[in-house]
Scaffold this motif. Sequence first.
Motif, short mmCIF file in Angstrom:
data_model
loop_
_atom_site.label_atom_id
_atom_site.label_comp_id
_atom_site.label_asym_id
_atom_site.label_seq_id
_atom_site.Cartn_x
_atom_site.Cartn_y
_atom_site.Cartn_z
N ILE A 38 -3.33 -1.76 -7.47
CA ILE A 38 -3.65 -3.05 -8.21
C ILE A 38 -2.87 -2.93 -9.54
O ILE A 38 -2.92 -2.08 -10.29
CB ILE A 38 -5.02 -3.42 -8.54
CG1 ILE A 38 -5.84 -3.46 -7.36
CG2 ILE A 38 -5.33 -4.67 -9.26
CD1 ILE A 38 -5.84 -4.59 -6.35
N VAL B 220 -9.63 -8.73 -10.06
CA VAL B 220 -10.32 -7.51 -10.56
C VAL B 220 -11.73 -8.19 -11.15
O VAL B 220 -12.65 -7.80 -10.64
CB VAL B 220 -9.67 -6.63 -11.08
CG1 VAL B 220 -10.66 -5.55 -11.66
CG2 VAL B 220 -8.51 -6.01 -10.44
N ALA C 1 -7.88 -0.66 0.02
CA ALA C 1 -8.43 -1.41 -0.91
C ALA C 1 -10.10 -1.34 -0.69
O ALA C 1 -11.10 -1.19 -1.41
CB ALA C 1 -8.24 -2.73 -1.04
N GLU D 160 -2.60 -10.36 -9.43
CA GLU D 160 -3.52 -9.28 -9.07
C GLU D 160 -4.72 -9.12 -9.94
O GLU D 160 -5.99 -8.73 -9.90
CB GLU D 160 -2.90 -7.96 -8.80
CG GLU D 160 -1.84 -8.09 -7.51
CD GLU D 160 -2.74 -7.98 -6.14
OE1 GLU D 160 -3.85 -8.79 -5.97
OE2 GLU D 160 -2.27 -7.21 -5.45
N LEU E 53 -8.40 1.40 -9.30
CA LEU E 53 -7.52 0.30 -9.06
C LEU E 53 -6.32 0.74 -8.98
O LEU E 53 -5.43 0.36 -8.10
CB LEU E 53 -7.98 -0.88 -10.29
CG LEU E 53 -9.22 -1.45 -10.21
CD1 LEU E 53 -9.35 -2.19 -11.44
CD2 LEU E 53 -9.10 -2.34 -8.98
N LEU F 68 -6.17 -9.77 -0.93
CA LEU F 68 -5.20 -8.82 -0.84
C LEU F 68 -4.19 -8.96 0.41
O LEU F 68 -2.98 -8.48 0.15
CB LEU F 68 -5.86 -7.26 -0.70
CG LEU F 68 -6.19 -6.66 -2.05
CD1 LEU F 68 -6.94 -5.32 -2.14
CD2 LEU F 68 -4.94 -6.80 -2.90
N THR G 96 -5.57 2.16 -5.53
CA THR G 96 -5.37 1.21 -4.46
C THR G 96 -4.13 0.18 -4.63
O THR G 96 -3.47 -0.30 -3.68
CB THR G 96 -6.68 -0.09 -4.85
OG1 THR G 96 -7.70 0.38 -5.10
CG2 THR G 96 -6.79 -0.97 -3.58
N PHE H 127 0.12 0.92 -8.84
CA PHE H 127 0.95 -0.07 -8.25
C PHE H 127 2.34 0.07 -8.13
O PHE H 127 3.27 -0.32 -7.43
CB PHE H 127 0.48 -1.42 -9.02
CG PHE H 127 1.43 -2.47 -8.72
CD1 PHE H 127 1.50 -3.22 -7.54
CD2 PHE H 127 2.29 -3.17 -9.43
CE1 PHE H 127 2.24 -4.41 -7.03
CE2 PHE H 127 3.12 -4.20 -9.45
CZ PHE H 127 3.19 -4.79 -8.09
#
Lengths: 494, 516, 99, 647, 169
Positions: free
Chosen positions: A384, B146, A420, B142, A379, B172, A382, A390
């Motif tokens: 996130i 998940v 992603a 966000e 994550l 996204l 990606t 992030f």
Amino acid sequence: MTADVALLLPVIIPALGAIIIFLLSAFFPSRAFALFITVAAVILGAVFTHGWNNSYTLFSGMLHIDSFAQISALFCFAISGIAAIAAPSYFKRMNLDFGEEYYALLLAATAGMVIMVAANDLMVLFINLELVSITTYIMCGMNRNSQKSTESALKYFVTGAASAAFMLFGIALVFGSTGSTDLTVIAAQIHSGNSGFSTPLFPLALLLIAIGFFFKLGLFPFHAWLPDVYEGAPTPTTGFMAAAIRTVVGIVLIRLIVDLFEPGMPSLTAIVWWISVISMTIGNLGAIRQNNVKRMLGYSSIAHAGYLLIGFVALSSTRLLGAEAILYYLISYSLMSLGIFIFVGQVEQKGESDLQFDSYRGLGLRQPFVGLLASILLLSLTGIPPFAGFWGKFSLFSAALHDGYTGLAVIGALNSVLSAYYYFRLMVNMYMKTPDARETNSSYVRAPLVTTGMAICSVLMIWLGIGPVSIGNFLPSVNSLWVSIGNGVSVLLH
Amino acid sequence: MQMNVPMLSILTFLPLGTFVLLLLTPQGSSKLHRNLSLCVSLFVFLISCVILKDFIPTSIPQFAERFPLIDKWGISYSVSVDGISIFLVMLVTFLTPIVVLCSYKYITKNTREYYGLILLLEFGMIGTLVAADAMLFYVFWEIMLVPMFFIIGMWGGERRVYATIKFVLFTLVGSLLLLIGLIYTAWKASKGGHISFAISDMHNVVLSTKEQLWLFGAFSLAFAIKVPMFPLHTWLPDAHTEAPTGGSVILAGVLLKMGVYGFLRFVFPILPTASHLFAPVMIILSIIGIIYGALVAFVQTDIKKLVAYSSVSHLGYVMLGLFVFSLQGFQGGMYQMINHGLSTGALFLIVGMLYERRHTRLMSEFGGLAKTVPLLAIVFMVSMLSSVGLPGLNGFIGEFLILLATFAASPLYAAFAASGVILGAVYLFHLYQKVMFGPITKQENEKLPDLSFREAIIMIPILLLMVIMGLFPNPILKRTEPSMQKIIQQVNLSTMQTRDFSAALQQDQGSINHDR
Amino acid sequence: MESSAYIGLAITIFFIGVFGMLVRKSAFLFLMSIELMLNSANLAWVTFAKVHGNLDGHVYAFFIMALAAAEACVGLAIIVLFYRKRRSVILDNAKEMSK
Amino acid sequence: MDRQSIEQLLWVIPFAPLIGALAIGLLCALSPKRGSFPSRTVVGFLACLGPLASFMVAGGVFLALGKSPETTPVHQTLFSWIQCGAFSINFAFEADRLTAVMLMFVTFVGTIIHFYSIGYMGHDKGYARFFSYLNLFLSAMLILVLGSNLVLMFLGWEGVGLCSYLLIAFWFDDEAKAIAGKKAFIVNRIGDFGFVLGIFLIYTTLLKNGPSSLEFSFLATHAYLLAPVATIASLLLFTGAMGKSAQIPLYVWLPDAMAGPTPVSALIHAATMVTAGVFMVARMHFLFDLSPLSGQLVAGVGIATALVAALIGFGQNDIKKVLAYSTVSQLGYMFVAVGAGAYSAGIFHVFTHAFFKACLFLGAGSVIHALHEEQDIRKMGGLLKKLPITGTTFLIAWLAICGIPPFAGFFSKDEILWSVFNTWGAYGKILWVLGLFGAGCTAFYMSRLVFITFFGKNRSSTAFEKIHESPPIMTIPLIILALGSVLVGFFGIPEALGGSNVFASWLTPVFGEHTSATHSNFIEYVVMALSVSVAFIGITIAYIKYVRKPFIASEPRGIAAFAEAAFHVDALYRIVLINPLFSFTRNILFRVVDVAIIDGAVNGIAKLSSVSGGLVRRLQTGTVRTYLYYFGAGAALLMLIVYIGKW
Amino acid sequence: MTVLFFSLFAGIAVIASLCMLTRRTALGAAISLVVCFLAFAGLYAMLSAPFVAVMQVVVYAGAIMMLIIFVIMTVDTEEEILQKERGTMIGGILATIIMIVGICVYELALHTAYLKPQDASLNGTIANIGSLLFTRHVLNFEMLSLLLLVALVGALVLTKQQKKKTEAR
């Protein structure tokens, strides 16, 4: 002089550690002891960077020890430490001898990296970069049982040597233009405008240097080696390469951009813009189609290099926002890629590594804790929130937007969507697919040290992302992290 | 005015803490997992009730807490509730125990992960709603993604992987552009070179029309995908169909509202000019959504897909209400959001109950169930009526206010939108007739258990709320009104329109007279 | 003698090296091309040392020789390793991994 | 009772049945073994309690309004329902004299039908459910009538629609019945669509001139402000009325609604709910007054409906279907009246119609009951002997609907025709002629029904001897209603006949003086005589056709078949509207737009990424020399760029 | 005189390097390269860099090239097939482009008068360089030694034959 030695301890300790292990391996080979020395050297080295709080100049200006170097060096140690503890399980499974040499090489590379982050001289940079590179050539080929490993070493060596030659020639030309290899002197010369700065050869020389760095970062069009090398190399090595070399090269590039490229070659920004865009796109598109996880991660690191360049676009000697973003991004990226590589490698069995996505089926449920850690890392890769990955992207975009590179930020954002897909695909396999019966032989190998390494990376992902308070010296709150990054980078301002 | 206890933080982080706690429990003990999560979610609901009790109907953010997080980027942990968020928070805390409870039988595998993820989702949702800092909002935004990804993907149906990946990628695309937009705005809102993500600072930012248009594109893409508005809706049927019941309920009940919430919180106050410029487009898309969603819902054979498309239609109303920029529209939109959360949530629960009984969701597999499961039939009926917007139930209030506001803005739009009222009845009554009425054609349907005690416990609060909200909307409307007024003021500032449509119309009249 | 002549020579040799690197398939030839390129750089270093009166150039030229030795050493080891696997030193034969 | 206490008790009228409904519903739902408890007696008792209470309070309202010298309505505000900015709706009840009339007969007929149902539904499994729905319906109907504003009226409006749906689909395991219920609701929704828009138009129009409200009292006093939009607004409202009161083109649901139990048909689809449209138009009379055009349209639609339904009635063989079409037809008359501005005439017809049509339906129910759910009149015959009470009451009601003096229908229908005759000149005359013709038709098909059913030979499959009269719980309501059919007409004896038209003068405070009576009594006598003679002609023809010649059931041909198929209107709707819409949706919207275009685009982007990913992979040849080429080419390119860019 | 020597050495260097490029056998190429390196040594000597010149002969032409030749002979490689190689279009095109770029650079290098006149005082004797090595450049020197050690061990690690048996270390 003693003070100098004390300051150099973070370099000397790993170097000594490397030599000790080399010597010991010849007479009393013991992997556990080698690992112990490595970890000890790394921790000691990290502790001694404490002395790098203030700015010092060593070796007539060749080394600039300052808080920028300090924070960078700390992370070099962290990466080496984690890479070290991830290795034993792999070597055991792969049935390899020479485990001790791996640690020695790792420590030698660490020493080189620590010098690089403090280097203020092009030749110091180059020599240590070569030290790191040659070390990694060897580390790539260490899995001698594997065709792929050898091939990876060969490919890395071939392309790496070519890039080194380009870079060296570039440095020579810079020396020719300015009469020095000292960055401070060069910068002063450029700013005074009375020297070779005005010569047309100068930008070309700089370009040759830049190409060397672009190569190491794996940027288009110098990226082609990367997927092959990452796939073939022993997985701990891949992790180390992805994390360490990238970090160090990136950090060094910050210095170079501020002192050298930005004043000496303004047109580089436009080139970097394009390289950034193409690299992220190519990396992401390539990764989408991969079935081999390691190779997928290789492509994805091309894309990450592309993101990184966003920061370089938004970087100049007067606006250091980009530098802060790059530093943070590198810290976070290196940790998460290292973590994910050592995770990925745990599925490998003896023989050729063929880490298909299918190999990870159902893994998240069979190994819940490892699965959780891997998910956090994925994550974070990606981008996130709240993970550090992030915030890395965030700060890059933020820097780009501040400087008006909206288009670049948008392209970066859209590319993140592409990324992603393949990161989530791994999670899909880990959690949402049931393993095939025939896949039983490639199951995850539990290794406490690897899990510890992953856990360290994951916790750091969270804590460096949103940690509200500092815990001890090594787990800073996110606020104080940014403050120290800011302080570190401000050193670069002249 | 408030106590020193950080109520909102407790509210937000309690589910997260439980998530972590759940991860520490052994895998097998599903009883422990579900009871623990039920207790915690009920407790969270209680806390939110306390917050609601102490909530003062003004537009001032309340229960505010602030703690600087990253000074460098002007990000702080800063939470508060106001009239826009309070009832959505309530909706979250209300639906979560229900979702936990409804999963008792359905989820048998990996209960620890499931309930943990539900609580994580609650954490994300509450956080999104209470965040008073744009970056914090984004982080929570966000985070919501998940657990939903896992819930659909791990406990979903046949094509769950396709659905969940589609869901993630769709979301996204929008949210990353949102991120760019937020950062851009934050730079514009910076004071003395210091970037600030405080939403209150963002509300004061001055942007040129061109900037506003671009930012509107970025923001509204993100939010419209989540809503989802017409051409961006195709992830929804897939996600809903594949998600387990609990996931569908949360998805429909709360997640979709986050898009609308985004419009209220960010788009209108920050980009008033662009909002007005884009309003016709958005209104037309909303109306297309209303009609299109309803029509397409009618031709579905899968019950869940039908309900999913009905969401498209319902959320079309909400968006329509917002984009006419009048108090009634905003209030109606707000109310409709809560309604939709309840009614569609209830419908999904019912679909889930049917699925648990028959392991199919095809309409043709049912028929005549009212005979075997009369109580379920009643519950279904009431939920359906609420969804249809029958006066006396909650759905009516929202739809009525929205259509009224739309009519005030443009009778033509209202006429088209109101046709959704007919179509809504068409597809839902069609569904009801196919499932509940008619002769029993399948042998399996002859001996189905009726509503169990647990299921009754799930449904009764929802049904009660439907009725109460249908008859006594004022306690809610009163609390949301000041905040809505404030947004209206902000959004209409640029075009010199006033807040209440009555006043707006008067002004129109005045100007006509003046011209004469 | 003009130093630009030396530099011109260095550049010529450098590009001959680049050329060799690109067109020859043998790993040995590649290695030698690289050595050639490093040498041309060395020539530049020494020339510039002369121009600037800076002895650093000589020192670096020396360092580069050492470096070239190390590189050759490791490179040859890799070539030998590769040869053991493939019975070939042709670079094109290293195509286990692609796509 | 004094006015104040009545005002306090107004809420009881709608809420008493509601409480009954909830009580029955809860008892039923909570009982551990469904069906056994609560016992039928308890349910029946509970069910009748609510309507009775309502009836009593309604009586109180009626008396209070009658007694009091002031004619201001009785008003009770319960709470503020919707409060949103300037928009405010109270949950308030208000009763003026119009309301009082409606309340009286709704609660009265309602109560009676509840009693009747105890007998009629006595053996049904859904006994408790039935009463729950029926009580709920009554409650909604009373809210509709009592609501002090348009929105509350709308609540009742939709509420009755819902109950109608529930009761039509009461025997839901018959798919056709379930579909009929759905159809009723949806067609009603189409009308509601117009109704809602009408409400909006009224509200927003008033808003332009200051504060606005949807209270009837406010609307009545500010109606002049609505003048610019009166036509559109009134037509939109009328759309709602068309749905609810089954006018062309939305009448199609009502005949199908006969799928419900017969008491439901009597109460909802004859006496009360379907007249709500008329009530609404009368309630909003000030709006319709403003627009002559819409009045003419309303009357035109009304007369068209009256005629078409009457013609369809010719061919129907289902006893309830005949009554249903006659209801549609009579509703048409009512709209003719209110369209012509003769609101009190319209309401009077609503009032009388409630009695005789309820009586007819209940009578039909009694017949059906006796014949074990046989509804086809071709399989009846000669029932008068076996079912004396049912038959007699049915005959009384028949005479009433045919408009034979002195039965109730005569007075109300005559008043309608007379007022049409007096309005609009030529257009009015045409309407009058058509109305007269329709009255003749009505007389014909009702007589056909009566003669085939009650006279001649028995053709039923049930052994004739086994046919028994219904129990008293069913016959007593019939008798009461038949009495009503005879008597209630006397409330409206026109002045020409020496009466004082109590009904009209009672409603004068609501509608104002009806000022169109400029003709002499003589013309009125002629008009009356004509309508009575037309009725007799109709009856006579039917007598000749069905009594003199023995009735033989045969396959209908030609126009008869066309009429039997209800002019194929349903089929027409299906072919022209419904099927194209849904096949368009299924084939174009869903399969093309949603799946192919939108999802196709989404998947296309994914595919594109994947294909480009493949291209990227192709670049990666696997040979390191290729990588060196890239390296060299890239370096050369960058150098060229820098070289050219700089110089 | 200097021009003569320069032309001589430069000519040898260029011709030798071109020779290396075109030799079919790796061994032949290596020998050409040795010649080239020796020519370089001459050039270094002309540039008053005696130490570098000596080192060039000893280290480069001597040690490194010997190593390469030794390995070439050990490995006993098959010969490259030049014919096929010349056919590679991409290589040819690329090489052309690169030559063009090279000419541009060349032109730049020659036609710019940025170079200061040479500093005659420079003398790269072993003493001068030695003192530099152990003062200013001690860090690089040490790191290079580490690098050489790494290369040594690395070569060992890579080329040592794997033991057949699993070692339980």
